[in-house]
Design a protein around this motif. Structure first.
Motif: not given
Length: 486
Positions: A415-417, A131-139
């Motif tokens: 997107x995640x922003x 998931x680290x490679x497809x979203x800017x939200x951390x774990x």
């Protein structure tokens, strides 16, 4: 929207009575007409007295004195309940009993082995790396656990309380307001019994529903809400095995795909602090619109025979609870439905992007989960029964397409922003026209924040404080009044 808003009846497949192997309710598991709260006629909703006395007695149905004494002891505890609107101890006990009886498919709950727990931990860790490679939200997974069905009941019960209590409180208040004020003192014992019975009936219905749901869920976020403790990713190995049976997909792939979904949900709820209160606030907003047919309730109160308290349950099965079709309720439902669709759509999109390069069966697993939702899978049906909302598959697919288009147009950060504030998210109208939302100009809040920050620094740290120098509009000594006093 569900046909049973805020109902507390069982989903179509009811659990079997563990002692006699017969379906409860005598309805063959069929659903009747709309019955908010699960008390509508023909719903097959069990009453707490059936649960109380069921399973007692010998082969011929006779009850020995010991069983009868135990039953009356339980009845006394039920009627002496003085807690909130839901008897949650009863709900937990019934949920645990339902889990112990086994799921409708015949599978049983079991303690987990160290190997099963380590497999879950490894799957979620690997999922977080992908998931680290497809979203800017951390774990968002501070810890990873594997749950049995019984553990799922225990761990998620606090959140169910938050979801259900506002509704039950609304119904309880309506019950207390039925009698004129001058009669309430005289009817104190009866009102107390009604409150106790109401708590027992809610507890029974919720406990049975959660017991059934525990046999189907694969993690803590199946229904789009964070049901477990914050920051704790959880999977149920036994239910994952049942879910993957017959798919023709290696069990490891199934576990990894479901771990991706759990880890993606955890990221969203951990790093979007307003999201939980936004969702639960919409539930409360809908609960405020619930109304009670007080005329029918007055008739019930007048006809109750204290020697036959089960008549209260029978009377309540005539469907006196109905939703108020007001603009406020429509707005609350629309807000909740859209927010849940956006959550599920975002998870669907990022999980697909993360799984595609690594899992050969990712497309098949994605479509299986979508169809499960579209056909009203057990988790979806139980959520609909308890909360009164059923996600429309069209909204889920539209939301997923919108998030994927946003990724192409604006990148992961853009997107995640959008999750920074609810006003920045797509609306229901935007789900109808995703291209229009993706390509229209977005305000640049970062530049505004920079300007405001520079202005604050230029005007000094004592801005707005009365009687201090440097708080005038041009930086000159002030006149003894703060900005708010002018």
């Amino acid at each position: 929207m569900s046909d049973t808003p805020f109902g507390f009846g069982l989903p179509p497949e009811e659990p079997e009575d563990g002692d006699n192997g017969k379906k409860k309710g005598g309805q063959g598991g069929s659903q009747g007409p709309a019955d908010p709260f699960g008390f509508g006629g023909g719903s097959g909703a069990d009453n707490p007295f059936a649960a109380l006395f069921g399973g007692m007695g010998g082969p011929g149905g006779e009850m020995n004195p010991g069983d009868l004494g135990a039953a009356f002891q339980k009845l006394g505890q039920m009627l002496s309940y003085e807690g909130g609107p839901v008897n949650w101890e009863m709900a937990k006990d019934i949920a645990r009993q339902t889990v112990a009886q086994g799921a409708p498919d015949g599978s049983k709950d079991a303690s987990l082995s160290p190997g099963e727990r380590s497999a879950v931990e490894e799957a979620v860790r690997l999922a977080d790396l992908w998931l680290d490679g497809v979203t800017s939200l951390p774990s968002g997974s501070g810890s990873v656990v594997a749950w049995s069905r019984a553990e799922w009941v225990e761990e998620t019960l606090p959140v169910w309380k938050d979801l259900v209590n506002p509704l039950a409180e609304r119904v309880g208040a309506a019950m207390g307001d039925v009698l004129p004020e001058e009669m309430q003192a005289m009817a104190g014992p009866l009102l107390g019994m009604m409150r106790s019975m109401g708590g027992a009936m809610f507890g029974t219905q919720i406990g049975q529903a959660l017991g059934v749901l525990a046999g189907e869920v694969v993690g803590s976020t199946d229904i789009g809400l964070p049901l477990g403790p914050a920051g704790k990713a959880a999977l149920l190995p036994g239910n994952i095995a049942t879910f993957g049976a017959g798919l023709g997909v290696p069990q490891e792939e199934v576990r990894l795909y479901l771990a991706l979904r759990e880890a993606a949900h955890q990221r969203l709820f951990a790093h979007v602090p307003w999201l939980r209160s936004h969702l639960f606030g919409a539930v409360e907003g809908y609960a405020r619109g619930i109304k009670v047919d007080t005329t029918k309730l007055e008739d019930v109160v007048g006809q109750i025979d204290p020697q036959h308290p089960e008549e209260l349950q029978n009377a309540l099965q005539q469907g006196m609870f109905q939703p108020e079709d007001t603009p406020e309720q429509k707005a609350a439902l629309a807000r909740l439905e859209t927010a849940l669709a956006l959550v599920e759509g975002w998870v669907d999109a990022v999980v697909h992007a993360a799984a595609k390069p690594h899992l050969p069966s990712s497309d098949k697993l994605r479509e299986t989960l979508r169809r499960r939702r579209a056909s009203g899978g057990p988790a979806e049906q139980t959520f609909s029964t308890l909360i009164g909302l059923q996600l429309r598959p069209r909204r889920l697919r539209d939301a997923s397409r919108l998030w994927a288009s946003l990724t192409d147009a604006r990148g992961l950060d853009g997107r995640d922003g959008l999750w920074e504030h609810p006003d920045m998210l797509p609306t229901a109208a935007d789900l109808d026209d995703p291209d229009g939302f993706v390509h229209h100009e977005q305000p640049d809040f970062s530049e505004l924040d920079k300007m405001l920050g520079e202005a604050a620094r230029d005007r000094g740290p004592d801005l707005g404080k009365p009687g201090r120098e440097g708080n005038g509009p041009d930086g000159t000594p002030g006149d003894g009044k703060g900005d708010g006093d002018k």
